[in-house]
Design an enzyme around this catalytic site. Structure first.
Site, mmCIF file in Angstrom:
data_model
loop_
_atom_site.group_PDB
_atom_site.id
_atom_site.type_symbol
_atom_site.label_atom_id
_atom_site.label_comp_id
_atom_site.label_asym_id
_atom_site.label_seq_id
_atom_site.Cartn_x
_atom_site.Cartn_y
_atom_site.Cartn_z
ATOM 1 N N LYS A 74 0.864 -1.203 0.000
ATOM 2 C CA LYS A 74 0.000 0.000 0.000
ATOM 3 C C LYS A 74 0.889 1.238 0.000
ATOM 4 C CE LYS A 74 -3.869 1.799 2.830
ATOM 5 N NZ LYS A 74 -4.701 1.494 4.025
ATOM 6 N N SER A 149 -9.679 1.808 3.239
ATOM 7 C CA SER A 149 -8.849 2.589 2.334
ATOM 8 C C SER A 149 -7.947 1.740 1.441
ATOM 9 C CB SER A 149 -7.994 3.564 3.139
ATOM 10 O OG SER A 149 -7.125 2.858 4.000
ATOM 11 N N SER A 173 -9.610 -0.702 7.342
ATOM 12 C CA SER A 173 -9.067 -0.541 5.991
ATOM 13 C C SER A 173 -8.426 -1.772 5.371
ATOM 14 C CB SER A 173 -8.056 0.598 5.963
ATOM 15 O OG SER A 173 -8.735 1.807 5.846
HETATM 16 N N1 GLN Z 1 -12.721 4.269 6.934
HETATM 17 C C1 GLN Z 1 -12.097 4.457 8.186
HETATM 18 C C2 GLN Z 1 -11.622 5.880 8.348
HETATM 19 O O1 GLN Z 1 -11.678 6.656 7.442
HETATM 20 C C3 GLN Z 1 -10.990 3.475 8.398
HETATM 21 C C4 GLN Z 1 -9.783 3.822 7.644
HETATM 22 C C5 GLN Z 1 -8.605 2.965 7.997
HETATM 23 O O2 GLN Z 1 -8.718 1.911 8.592
HETATM 24 N N2 GLN Z 1 -7.441 3.469 7.624
HETATM 25 O O3 GLN Z 1 -11.204 6.249 9.390
#
Ligand code: GLN
Length: 481
Positions: A74, A149, A173
Site C-alpha cells: 500500500k 482505504s 481498511s
Molecule cells: N474508513 C475508516 C476511516 O476513514 C478506516 C480507515 C482505515 O482503517 N485506515 O477512518
C-alpha cells in the site's frame, strides 16, 4: 502460475517448475493486462522486481516460504528510493530515504516488490474514492468500489495482480476492502507488526497486515513481519508462533460467540443471512456456538471517529509545505506557506479529519469530546475482554453491505463512515480480526465473514478461518476480468 497460493508457488519454485523471474514476469503481464480496468497500482517497479527475481534465482534458495514471491505494498509503506505518495497531492513526488521495517522484513524473507498500490488519501476512507490518483474499481464489477482505504491491495490480490499485499487497518481498511473484493485480510493485534516507516493515521489504532488468497498464505506472511522491533516501542516482546501449525480442519473444542449487535440495525438482511449460513458450517465442523452481547457497539462510530481524527489531526501537522512534499508557489511569508501548501495539498476527507480532530482537542472541548471518547474506548475494551473469557472467537459480517456503486456515498461522509460500523470496534479494543470470503450477494458481489479474537490470539483466527475455507468454495471463486 498467478493463481497459485504462496505455499503452492513455493513448492513450484523448489521443484524448478518455474523460476522466480518467470513468475514475476507473469504477474507483471497480468498487471499490464488488467490494471487499465482496475487501477490498483500507483507505481509499478518492473525493473526492480525483475532484478530482485534474478538474484533469488541465482541464489536458488527457496527455504524461506516467501523467497521469490511477488507482492505489492500500500502506498503509505515507505520504500527507499521509490515514490511513496499516500495518494495525496501533498506527497505526489515524495521519495523516502529509508524503508519501512515491514518492507525490510519482507525483503529479508526473499519477497519481490511489484509496486505500490492505491489507497484513500492518507488512508482516510472506505472506498478508495478519496485517492488523489482516482478510484480503484471492484474486480467483480467495475462500476462498484473496491472498498477502502486499501482498495488497491484488496483488488490486486483478488484479481491475481500479486501473490499477496501489505495494507494498513486503522478502523477497517484491511478487512472491509478484503470483504468487498473477496480475499483474506488480516488486522493484527495492535503492536504485533512494527509501524516504523509506515505513514500514520491514528497512532494508537494503526496496524499493518497482509492481504492474501488463502488463510494459510496470510499465516505465512504474518510470520515474516510480526514481532518486536527496536524501531517501534509499541511492539512488545511477545513470541511469534508458527502460525501455520494452527491450521486445522475441524473446530472441535472451539467456542464461537455471536454478538447480536453485529446483525441488527444497518446490516443488510442478505449479508446477515450469508454469515448465518457460514455459522452453520462452523457448527458442522464441531464448534460450540454461543450468544454474546457487546452492548457498547452503538457507540463505536462516534467514539472511533472522534479519537482517530484527533490523532490524525496531530499526525498530519508535519506536512507543512517545508519539510516534505508540495510547496505552494503562491506565498510571500511563512504562515502563508503553511496554509496554502496544506490547502492545495490535502483533499476533502483529510481536511475534514483535521477540522474534526482540531476541534475535539481544543482546550474548551477536550473534556466533552476527546476525554469522554477515551473513557468509552476503555469500556469497550473491557467488554471484549469479558467476551473472550467465554469464547475463542467471535463471528460477524465484516461490512454491513456488499460493495456500493462508485459515487453512491461520495458526497455523504456520514453514510461512508457507517461502512465501518462492524470493523472500528476491533481497533478501539486493540484486538485482532480477519475477513475471509463468506459468500456472494444475489448480484454476484462478495460478502466477507469477520472472525475476531483476543489480543495476540491470531492463531485462533487462522484455525477458524482455515477450517471454514476448507469446508467452502468461496475463496476459490475468481472475478472475470
Ligand atoms: N474508513 C475508516 C476511516 O476513514 C478506516 C480507515 C482505515 O482503517 N485506515 O477512518
Amino acid at each position: 502460475m498467478i493463481d497459485l497460493t504462496i505455499a503452492q508457488t513455493n513448492q513450484g519454485l523448489k521443484e524448478g517448475k518455474f523460476s522466480a523471474t518467470e513468475l514475476t514476469q507473469a504477474y507483471l503481464d497480468r498487471i499490464d493486462q488488467t490494471d487499465d480496468k482496475l487501477h490498483s497500482y500507483i507505481t509499478i517497479t518492473k525493473d526492480l522486481a525483475l532484478e530482485q527475481a534474478k538474484k533469488v534465482d541465482e541464489a536458488g534458495d527457496f527455504s524461506s516460504p516467501l523467497s521469490g514471491i511477488p507482492m505489492n505494498l500500500k502506498d503509505v509503506v515507505c520504500t527507499s528510493g521509490i515514490k511513496t505518495t499516500a495518494c495525496s497531492k501533498i506527497l505526489e513526488n515524495f521519495v523516502p530515504p529509508y524503508n519501512a521495517h515491514v518492507y525490510d522484513r519482507l525483503l529479508d524473507a526473499g519477497a519481490i516488490l511489484l509496486g505500490k498500490t492505491n489507497t484513500d488519501e492518507f488512508t482516510h476512507g472506505s472506498s478508495t474514492e478519496h485517492s488523489y490518483f482516482g478510484v480503484t474499481k471492484n474486480p467483480w464489477n467495475t462500476e462498484y468500489v473496491s472498498g477502502g482505504s486499501s482498495g488497491g491491495p484488496a483488488a490486486s490480490v483478488a484479481a491475481d495482480q500479486c501473490a499477496f499485499s501489505i495494507g494498513t487497518d486503522t478502523g477497517g481498511s484491511i478487512r472491509q476492502p478484503a470483504s468487498l473484493c473477496s480475499c483474506v485480510g488480516l488486522k493484527v493485534t495492535y503492536g504485533r507488526v512494527p509501524r516504523y516507516g509506515v505513514m500514520s493515521y491514528g497512532s494508537s489504532f494503526d496496524t499493518i497486515g497482509p492481504f492474501a488468497k488463502t488463510v494459510e498464505d496470510a499465516a505465512i506472511v504474518l510470520k515474516a513481519i510480526a514481532g518486536k522491533s527496536e524501531k517501534d516501542a509499541t511492539t512488545p516482546d511477545v513470541p511469534v508462533p508458527n502460525y501455520t501449525d494452527f491450521l486445522k480442519e475441524d473446530l472441535k473444542g472451539v467456542t464461537i460467540g455471536i454478538p447480536k449487535e453485529y446483525y441488527g440495525e444497518g446490516v443488510e438482511q442478505e449479508t446477515a443471512d450469508v454469515i448465518n449460513e457460514g455459522i452453520d458450517v462452523l457448527k458442522k465442523l464441531g464448534a460450540e456456538v454461543i450468544d454474546i452481547s457487546l452492548s457498547l457497539t452503538k457507540y463505536a462510530i462516534p467514539t472511533y471517529y472522534l479519537l482517530a481524527k484527533s490523532e490524525a489531526s496531530t499526525n498530519l501537522a508535519r506536512y507543512d509545505g517545508i519539510k516534505y512534499g508540495h510547496t505552494t508557489d503562491d506565498a510571500k511569508e511563512l504562515e502563508e506557506i503553511y496554509m496554502k501548501s496544506r490547502q492545495e495539498g490535502f483533499g476533502d476527507e483529510v481536511k475534514r479529519a483535521i477540522m474534526i480532530g482540531t476541534y475535539a482537542l481544543s482546550a474548551g472541548y477536550y473534556d466533552a469530546f476527546y476525554l469522554k471518547a477515551a473513557k468509552v474506548r476503555a469500556l469497550m475494551k473491557k467488554e471484549f475482554e469479558d467476551a473472550f473469557a467465554k469464547c475463542d472467537a467471535l463471528i460477524t459480517p465484516t461490512s454491513p453491505f456488499p460493495a456500493f456503486k462508485i459515487g453512491e456515498k461520495a458526497d455523504d461522509p456520514l453514510a461512508m463512515y457507517m461502512a465501518d460500523v462492524l470493523t472500528v470496534p476491533i481497533n478501539l479494543a486493540g484486538v485482532c480480526a480477519m475477513s475471509i470470503p463468506g459468500g456472494f450477494s444475489k448480484d454476484g458481489l462478495p460478502i466477507g465473514m469477520q472472525i475476531i479474537a483476543n489480543q495476540y490470539k491470531e492463531e485462533n483466527l487462522f484455525h477458524v478461518g482455515h477450517a471454514f475455507e476448507k469446508a467452502t468454495e468461496w475463496h476459490a471463486k475468481k472475478p472475470n476480468l
